[in-house]
Design a protein around this motif. Sequence first.
Motif, PDB file in Angstrom:
ATOM      1  N   ALA A  58       0.813  -1.222   0.000  1.00 55.80           N
ATOM      2  CA  ALA A  58       0.000   0.000   0.000  1.00 55.80           C
ATOM      3  C   ALA A  58       0.844   1.269   0.000  1.00 55.80           C
ATOM      4  O   ALA A  58       0.566   2.206  -0.761  1.00 55.80           O
ATOM      5  CB  ALA A  58      -0.936  -0.004   1.207  1.00 55.80           C
ATOM      6  N   GLN A  59       1.880   1.328   0.821  1.00 53.69           N
ATOM      7  CA  GLN A  59       2.660   2.566   0.934  1.00 53.69           C
ATOM      8  C   GLN A  59       3.360   2.912  -0.378  1.00 53.69           C
ATOM      9  O   GLN A  59       3.284   4.048  -0.857  1.00 53.69           O
ATOM     10  CB  GLN A  59       3.690   2.438   2.053  1.00 53.69           C
ATOM     11  N   ALA A  60       4.031   1.922  -0.971  1.00 57.26           N
ATOM     12  CA  ALA A  60       4.752   2.168  -2.224  1.00 57.26           C
ATOM     13  C   ALA A  60       3.787   2.491  -3.358  1.00 57.26           C
ATOM     14  O   ALA A  60       4.068   3.348  -4.197  1.00 57.26           O
ATOM     15  CB  ALA A  60       5.604   0.953  -2.587  1.00 57.26           C
ATOM     16  N   LEU A  61       2.651   1.817  -3.389  1.00 58.27           N
ATOM     17  CA  LEU A  61       1.691   2.057  -4.459  1.00 58.27           C
ATOM     18  C   LEU A  61       1.007   3.408  -4.311  1.00 58.27           C
ATOM     19  O   LEU A  61       0.697   4.059  -5.312  1.00 58.27           O
ATOM     20  CB  LEU A  61       0.654   0.931  -4.491  1.00 58.27           C
ATOM     21  N   THR A  62       0.772   3.833  -3.087  1.00 60.59           N
ATOM     22  CA  THR A  62       0.194   5.167  -2.882  1.00 60.59           C
ATOM     23  C   THR A  62       1.151   6.236  -3.399  1.00 60.59           C
ATOM     24  O   THR A  62       0.734   7.202  -4.056  1.00 60.59           O
ATOM     25  CB  THR A  62      -0.105   5.398  -1.395  1.00 60.59           C
ATOM     26  N   ALA A  63       2.443   6.050  -3.136  1.00 60.73           N
ATOM     27  CA  ALA A  63       3.439   6.990  -3.640  1.00 60.73           C
ATOM     28  C   ALA A  63       3.475   6.980  -5.164  1.00 60.73           C
ATOM     29  O   ALA A  63       3.598   8.038  -5.806  1.00 60.73           O
ATOM     30  CB  ALA A  63       4.809   6.645  -3.077  1.00 60.73           C
ATOM     31  N   GLN A  64       3.344   5.793  -5.748  1.00 65.30           N
ATOM     32  CA  GLN A  64       3.339   5.693  -7.206  1.00 65.30           C
ATOM     33  C   GLN A  64       2.108   6.366  -7.797  1.00 65.30           C
ATOM     34  O   GLN A  64       2.198   7.074  -8.804  1.00 65.30           O
ATOM     35  CB  GLN A  64       3.377   4.220  -7.623  1.00 65.30           C
ATOM     36  N   GLN A  65       0.953   6.166  -7.166  1.00 64.57           N
ATOM     37  CA  GLN A  65      -0.272   6.788  -7.653  1.00 64.57           C
ATOM     38  C   GLN A  65      -0.170   8.304  -7.588  1.00 64.57           C
ATOM     39  O   GLN A  65      -0.594   9.016  -8.520  1.00 64.57           O
ATOM     40  CB  GLN A  65      -1.460   6.312  -6.832  1.00 64.57           C
ATOM     41  N   GLU A  66       0.418   8.826  -6.529  1.00 63.83           N
ATOM     42  CA  GLU A  66       0.601  10.275  -6.411  1.00 63.83           C
ATOM     43  C   GLU A  66       1.559  10.786  -7.474  1.00 63.83           C
ATOM     44  O   GLU A  66       1.375  11.879  -8.030  1.00 63.83           O
ATOM     45  CB  GLU A  66       1.122  10.605  -5.011  1.00 63.83           C
ATOM     46  N   ALA A  67       2.595  10.008  -7.779  1.00 65.89           N
ATOM     47  CA  ALA A  67       3.551  10.405  -8.812  1.00 65.89           C
ATOM     48  C   ALA A  67       2.894  10.429 -10.184  1.00 65.89           C
ATOM     49  O   ALA A  67       3.154  11.326 -10.999  1.00 65.89           O
ATOM     50  CB  ALA A  67       4.747   9.448  -8.822  1.00 65.89           C
ATOM     51  N   VAL A  68       2.030   9.454 -10.460  1.00 71.48           N
ATOM     52  CA  VAL A  68       1.314   9.413 -11.731  1.00 71.48           C
ATOM     53  C   VAL A  68       0.390  10.611 -11.861  1.00 71.48           C
ATOM     54  O   VAL A  68       0.305  11.245 -12.923  1.00 71.48           O
ATOM     55  CB  VAL A  68       0.525   8.088 -11.864  1.00 71.48           C
ATOM     56  N   ARG A  69      -0.302  10.943 -10.798  1.00 75.52           N
ATOM     57  CA  ARG A  69      -1.193  12.097 -10.824  1.00 75.52           C
ATOM     58  C   ARG A  69      -0.409  13.401 -10.979  1.00 75.52           C
ATOM     59  O   ARG A  69      -0.835  14.315 -11.699  1.00 75.52           O
ATOM     60  CB  ARG A  69      -2.026  12.132  -9.537  1.00 75.52           C
ATOM     61  N   ALA A  70       0.732  13.469 -10.316  1.00 77.82           N
ATOM     62  CA  ALA A  70       1.558  14.670 -10.436  1.00 77.82           C
ATOM     63  C   ALA A  70       2.074  14.831 -11.860  1.00 77.82           C
ATOM     64  O   ALA A  70       2.142  15.955 -12.386  1.00 77.82           O
ATOM     65  CB  ALA A  70       2.730  14.588  -9.461  1.00 77.82           C
ATOM     66  N   GLN A  71       2.420  13.720 -12.491  1.00 76.24           N
ATOM     67  CA  GLN A  71       2.884  13.779 -13.873  1.00 76.24           C
ATOM     68  C   GLN A  71       1.766  14.240 -14.798  1.00 76.24           C
ATOM     69  O   GLN A  71       1.992  15.040 -15.718  1.00 76.24           O
ATOM     70  CB  GLN A  71       3.394  12.402 -14.316  1.00 76.24           C
ATOM     71  N   ASP A  72       0.554  13.780 -14.554  1.00 80.94           N
ATOM     72  CA  ASP A  72      -0.583  14.198 -15.372  1.00 80.94           C
ATOM     73  C   ASP A  72      -0.828  15.702 -15.204  1.00 80.94           C
ATOM     74  O   ASP A  72      -1.084  16.407 -16.188  1.00 80.94           O
ATOM     75  CB  ASP A  72      -1.828  13.416 -14.972  1.00 80.94           C
ATOM     76  N   THR A  73      -0.733  16.187 -13.983  1.00 80.33           N
ATOM     77  CA  THR A  73      -0.894  17.627 -13.731  1.00 80.33           C
ATOM     78  C   THR A  73       0.202  18.421 -14.435  1.00 80.33           C
ATOM     79  O   THR A  73      -0.058  19.484 -15.020  1.00 80.33           O
ATOM     80  CB  THR A  73      -0.855  17.905 -12.225  1.00 80.33           C
ATOM     81  N   LYS A  74       1.415  17.910 -14.396  1.00 82.11           N
ATOM     82  CA  LYS A  74       2.536  18.580 -15.061  1.00 82.11           C
ATOM     83  C   LYS A  74       2.304  18.660 -16.564  1.00 82.11           C
ATOM     84  O   LYS A  74       2.560  19.692 -17.194  1.00 82.11           O
ATOM     85  CB  LYS A  74       3.825  17.824 -14.757  1.00 82.11           C
ATOM     86  N   LEU A  75       1.810  17.578 -17.149  1.00 83.30           N
ATOM     87  CA  LEU A  75       1.539  17.570 -18.582  1.00 83.30           C
ATOM     88  C   LEU A  75       0.452  18.578 -18.933  1.00 83.30           C
ATOM     89  O   LEU A  75       0.551  19.288 -19.942  1.00 83.30           O
ATOM     90  CB  LEU A  75       1.117  16.165 -19.023  1.00 83.30           C
ATOM     91  N   THR A  76      -0.581  18.638 -18.124  1.00 82.21           N
ATOM     92  CA  THR A  76      -1.656  19.607 -18.360  1.00 82.21           C
ATOM     93  C   THR A  76      -1.112  21.031 -18.333  1.00 82.21           C
ATOM     94  O   THR A  76      -1.465  21.862 -19.175  1.00 82.21           O
ATOM     95  CB  THR A  76      -2.754  19.440 -17.297  1.00 82.21           C
ATOM     96  N   ARG A  77      -0.239  21.316 -17.374  1.00 81.19           N
ATOM     97  CA  ARG A  77       0.346  22.655 -17.256  1.00 81.19           C
ATOM     98  C   ARG A  77       1.239  22.960 -18.455  1.00 81.19           C
ATOM     99  O   ARG A  77       1.205  24.072 -18.999  1.00 81.19           O
ATOM    100  CB  ARG A  77       1.136  22.748 -15.963  1.00 81.19           C
ATOM    101  N   LEU A  78       2.050  21.989 -18.878  1.00 83.18           N
ATOM    102  CA  LEU A  78       2.914  22.184 -20.031  1.00 83.18           C
ATOM    103  C   LEU A  78       2.120  22.475 -21.281  1.00 83.18           C
ATOM    104  O   LEU A  78       2.459  23.363 -22.066  1.00 83.18           O
ATOM    105  CB  LEU A  78       3.787  20.952 -20.243  1.00 83.18           C
ATOM    106  N   LEU A  79       1.044  21.735 -21.480  1.00 82.87           N
ATOM    107  CA  LEU A  79       0.193  21.947 -22.659  1.00 82.87           C
ATOM    108  C   LEU A  79      -0.397  23.352 -22.643  1.00 82.87           C
ATOM    109  O   LEU A  79      -0.446  24.029 -23.668  1.00 82.87           O
ATOM    110  CB  LEU A  79      -0.907  20.892 -22.716  1.00 82.87           C
TER     111      LEU A  79
END
Length: 239
Positions: free
Chosen positions: A212-233
Amino acid sequence: MTGLPLSAYRADDRTAVKEIQARNLLVVSCMHRAGFAAFTGDGLQPAQPPDNATALPAGPWGYLGAQAAATLGFHPPKRTLPRPNAAPAGSGEAYDAARVDCDRQAAERLGSPPATGTDLVARLFDESTAATAKDARVVAATGRWTACMTSAGFPATAPEELPRKYQSTPEATPAELAAARADADCTATSNLAGVWFAALAGYQRQLIDRNAQALTAQQEAVRAQDTKLTRLLADEANG
């Protein structure tokens, strides 16, 4: 597969398209700054969802979809690849060097979720699939599927045998289409797909609880990457 529990911890098709769009915009902007104002995206990847055509509805779960079985058999649908644009006038060593440098700069700006989390999700997918193959409920359903296929005239001990057998030909043959239709019918009557995906989802939920702990961190990283892409666009679109 996108509806499975572990899929929530990796980028979806929507994010993949945004990444391609952002990469292309960054490369085009970089090429313009490098002095190639005529560059409009020559040779860049089209911004479309990942090609899932090879992910046939056939697998260890049997065959899903009577229409696909009747038309595709065990061959993936043919794709029409986009024709690459011609290189712009004045291309040469300077152009090639700029393209390499712009690709590098785009990759650096985009980044990606940590590899450790991505590798973990892939490993857990493999573990859950391996556990599913040994599950007593899946073994029993596969046995029902095998008996059904034998009665239909297409003996096979496991659904994976059929794609390996029939994909050796360039096109789907009448015999292959008949086997695929029988596969779809036997998958339905044996409930193999229902049992297989339910078992797989169960094993994945267990693995999620254990990691759970590692996967929660991964899920947050995926969401952060999606937010970053939205901002870049948005930034690139606004100049």
